[in-house]
Design a protein around this motif. Sequence first.
Motif, PDB file in Angstrom:
ATOM      1  N   PHE A  91       6.813 -21.137 -37.655  1.00  0.00           N
ATOM      2  CA  PHE A  91       5.756 -20.280 -37.108  1.00  0.00           C
ATOM      3  C   PHE A  91       6.257 -18.839 -37.135  1.00  0.00           C
ATOM      4  CE2 PHE A  91       5.542 -24.451 -35.063  1.00  0.00           C
ATOM      5  CZ  PHE A  91       4.261 -24.832 -35.410  1.00  0.00           C
ATOM      6  N   PRO A  92       5.759 -18.028 -38.070  1.00  0.00           N
ATOM      7  CA  PRO A  92       6.292 -16.667 -38.250  1.00  0.00           C
ATOM      8  C   PRO A  92       6.064 -15.736 -37.074  1.00  0.00           C
ATOM      9  CG  PRO A  92       4.333 -17.002 -39.603  1.00  0.00           C
ATOM     10  CD  PRO A  92       4.726 -18.347 -39.062  1.00  0.00           C
ATOM     11  N   ASN A  93       5.081 -16.055 -36.215  1.00  0.00           N
ATOM     12  CA  ASN A  93       4.824 -15.211 -35.052  1.00  0.00           C
ATOM     13  C   ASN A  93       4.095 -16.023 -33.983  1.00  0.00           C
ATOM     14  OD1 ASN A  93       1.929 -15.140 -35.735  1.00  0.00           O
ATOM     15  ND2 ASN A  93       2.593 -13.778 -37.403  1.00  0.00           N
ATOM     16  N   LYS A  94       3.903 -15.398 -32.825  1.00  0.00           N
ATOM     17  CA  LYS A  94       3.286 -16.105 -31.698  1.00  0.00           C
ATOM     18  C   LYS A  94       1.830 -16.456 -31.977  1.00  0.00           C
ATOM     19  CE  LYS A  94       2.898 -14.008 -27.682  1.00  0.00           C
ATOM     20  NZ  LYS A  94       3.292 -13.411 -26.365  1.00  0.00           N
ATOM     21  N   ASP A  95       1.117 -15.595 -32.698  1.00  0.00           N
ATOM     22  CA  ASP A  95      -0.282 -15.905 -33.006  1.00  0.00           C
ATOM     23  C   ASP A  95      -0.395 -17.180 -33.837  1.00  0.00           C
ATOM     24  OD1 ASP A  95      -1.154 -13.739 -31.610  1.00  0.00           O
ATOM     25  OD2 ASP A  95      -1.713 -12.535 -33.360  1.00  0.00           O
ATOM     26  N   ALA A  96       0.519 -17.347 -34.797  1.00  0.00           N
ATOM     27  CA  ALA A  96       0.499 -18.552 -35.627  1.00  0.00           C
ATOM     28  C   ALA A  96       0.808 -19.788 -34.797  1.00  0.00           C
ATOM     29  CB  ALA A  96       1.505 -18.422 -36.769  1.00  0.00           C
ATOM     30  N   LEU A  97       1.732 -19.650 -33.855  1.00  0.00           N
ATOM     31  CA  LEU A  97       2.071 -20.762 -32.969  1.00  0.00           C
ATOM     32  C   LEU A  97       0.898 -21.097 -32.059  1.00  0.00           C
ATOM     33  CD1 LEU A  97       4.161 -22.755 -31.876  1.00  0.00           C
ATOM     34  CD2 LEU A  97       5.064 -20.919 -30.429  1.00  0.00           C
ATOM     35  N   LEU A  98       0.259 -20.072 -31.514  1.00  0.00           N
ATOM     36  CA  LEU A  98      -0.904 -20.290 -30.659  1.00  0.00           C
ATOM     37  C   LEU A  98      -2.036 -20.970 -31.431  1.00  0.00           C
ATOM     38  CD1 LEU A  98      -2.519 -19.857 -28.026  1.00  0.00           C
ATOM     39  CD2 LEU A  98      -3.114 -17.578 -28.887  1.00  0.00           C
ATOM     40  N   ALA A  99      -2.243 -20.554 -32.684  1.00  0.00           N
ATOM     41  CA  ALA A  99      -3.296 -21.156 -33.499  1.00  0.00           C
ATOM     42  C   ALA A  99      -3.052 -22.645 -33.689  1.00  0.00           C
ATOM     43  CB  ALA A  99      -3.381 -20.452 -34.850  1.00  0.00           C
ATOM     44  N   LYS A 100      -1.793 -23.021 -33.907  1.00  0.00           N
ATOM     45  CA  LYS A 100      -1.478 -24.441 -34.108  1.00  0.00           C
ATOM     46  C   LYS A 100      -1.661 -25.223 -32.814  1.00  0.00           C
ATOM     47  CE  LYS A 100      -0.109 -27.668 -36.940  1.00  0.00           C
ATOM     48  NZ  LYS A 100      -0.870 -27.991 -38.176  1.00  0.00           N
ATOM     49  N   VAL A 101      -1.275 -24.623 -31.683  1.00  0.00           N
ATOM     50  CA  VAL A 101      -1.498 -25.269 -30.389  1.00  0.00           C
ATOM     51  C   VAL A 101      -2.996 -25.441 -30.158  1.00  0.00           C
ATOM     52  CG1 VAL A 101      -1.305 -24.977 -27.886  1.00  0.00           C
ATOM     53  CG2 VAL A 101       0.658 -24.479 -29.348  1.00  0.00           C
ATOM     54  N   GLY A 102      -3.764 -24.409 -30.465  1.00  0.00           N
ATOM     55  CA  GLY A 102      -5.214 -24.495 -30.297  1.00  0.00           C
ATOM     56  C   GLY A 102      -5.833 -25.565 -31.173  1.00  0.00           C
ATOM     57  N   GLU A 103      -5.336 -25.689 -32.387  1.00  0.00           N
ATOM     58  CA  GLU A 103      -5.828 -26.725 -33.296  1.00  0.00           C
ATOM     59  C   GLU A 103      -5.559 -28.113 -32.722  1.00  0.00           C
ATOM     60  OE1 GLU A 103      -4.223 -28.369 -37.529  1.00  0.00           O
ATOM     61  OE2 GLU A 103      -4.633 -26.210 -37.454  1.00  0.00           O
ATOM     62  N   ALA A 104      -4.368 -28.287 -32.153  1.00  0.00           N
ATOM     63  CA  ALA A 104      -4.020 -29.579 -31.558  1.00  0.00           C
ATOM     64  C   ALA A 104      -4.900 -29.888 -30.351  1.00  0.00           C
ATOM     65  CB  ALA A 104      -2.537 -29.587 -31.162  1.00  0.00           C
ATOM     66  N   ILE A 105      -5.179 -28.878 -29.540  1.00  0.00           N
ATOM     67  CA  ILE A 105      -6.055 -29.067 -28.381  1.00  0.00           C
ATOM     68  C   ILE A 105      -7.452 -29.461 -28.835  1.00  0.00           C
ATOM     69  CG2 ILE A 105      -7.238 -27.873 -26.493  1.00  0.00           C
ATOM     70  CD1 ILE A 105      -4.710 -26.187 -26.132  1.00  0.00           C
ATOM     71  N   ALA A 106      -7.975 -28.770 -29.843  1.00  0.00           N
ATOM     72  CA  ALA A 106      -9.323 -29.059 -30.339  1.00  0.00           C
ATOM     73  C   ALA A 106      -9.411 -30.483 -30.886  1.00  0.00           C
ATOM     74  CB  ALA A 106      -9.712 -28.054 -31.417  1.00  0.00           C
ATOM     75  N   LEU A 107      -8.407 -30.887 -31.649  1.00  0.00           N
ATOM     76  CA  LEU A 107      -8.410 -32.236 -32.227  1.00  0.00           C
ATOM     77  C   LEU A 107      -8.352 -33.296 -31.131  1.00  0.00           C
ATOM     78  CD1 LEU A 107      -8.345 -34.008 -34.735  1.00  0.00           C
ATOM     79  CD2 LEU A 107      -5.850 -33.758 -34.778  1.00  0.00           C
ATOM     80  N   ALA A 108      -7.469 -33.084 -30.150  1.00  0.00           N
ATOM     81  CA  ALA A 108      -7.346 -34.048 -29.057  1.00  0.00           C
ATOM     82  C   ALA A 108      -8.630 -34.110 -28.240  1.00  0.00           C
ATOM     83  CB  ALA A 108      -6.163 -33.665 -28.164  1.00  0.00           C
ATOM     84  N   THR A 109      -9.271 -32.961 -28.053  1.00  0.00           N
ATOM     85  CA  THR A 109     -10.518 -32.924 -27.289  1.00  0.00           C
ATOM     86  C   THR A 109     -11.622 -33.701 -27.989  1.00  0.00           C
ATOM     87  OG1 THR A 109      -9.976 -30.774 -26.303  1.00  0.00           O
ATOM     88  CG2 THR A 109     -12.297 -31.414 -26.325  1.00  0.00           C
TER      89      THR A 109
END
Length: 204
Positions: free
Chosen positions: A60-78
């Motif tokens: 994850f080159p930066n925090k935004d990229a890490l946040l995007a991946k966390v958000g993707e995981a939340i959306a999928l789980a939801t």
Amino acid sequence: MTRPGSGARRLRTSVRPEEQEAVILAAARREFAEVGVRRAGMDAVARAAGVSRSTLYRRFPNKDALLAKVGEAIALATMRHLAAAVRGLPPREAVVEAFVECTRIVDEDPLVRRLLLDEPDVADVLVSQTSRTAGEFLEASGAAVAGTLRRAGATMPDDDLLLVSEHFVRVALSLTQIRTSRLDIADVETVRAYATKFLAPVVW
């Protein structure tokens, strides 16, 4: 939180990449929820995950990229959770249960609450990382809801179902971000009654 040099457990170098990523994302989610996305540091995430800074930045080159991946995981789980919650229900009952579960997730998940209520500008960054515009995010979310309702047996035309589903997403976001005394989203029965009276009847 574990400090450098205090014996933080390191992941084995032989661990599979997907397992390592899962550990990093779990650590990031905890860090974002505990201190907020703005204050969260990549170094703190690396320590909590037991990986080196170089390993974290390679993934994850930066925090935004890490946040995007966390958000993707939340959306999928939801979406998986909602699909399970409405399985076997007819369309209107599915609307009610899905709406109740959405508001419950927002009310109980500390990171989702932070993103929607405490740091909405960060949520805007998350949307921009996962799609070009907020409109595209709404369309994608509405399409996912429409698919769930169609599988539940909704027979209304596709265009109508997509529009209604997008409306549900807009209502859910509005109710969680701007709260009033007339509708307490922490009260499951109040939310259920609202969805039954005002939302479910528009689906057929």
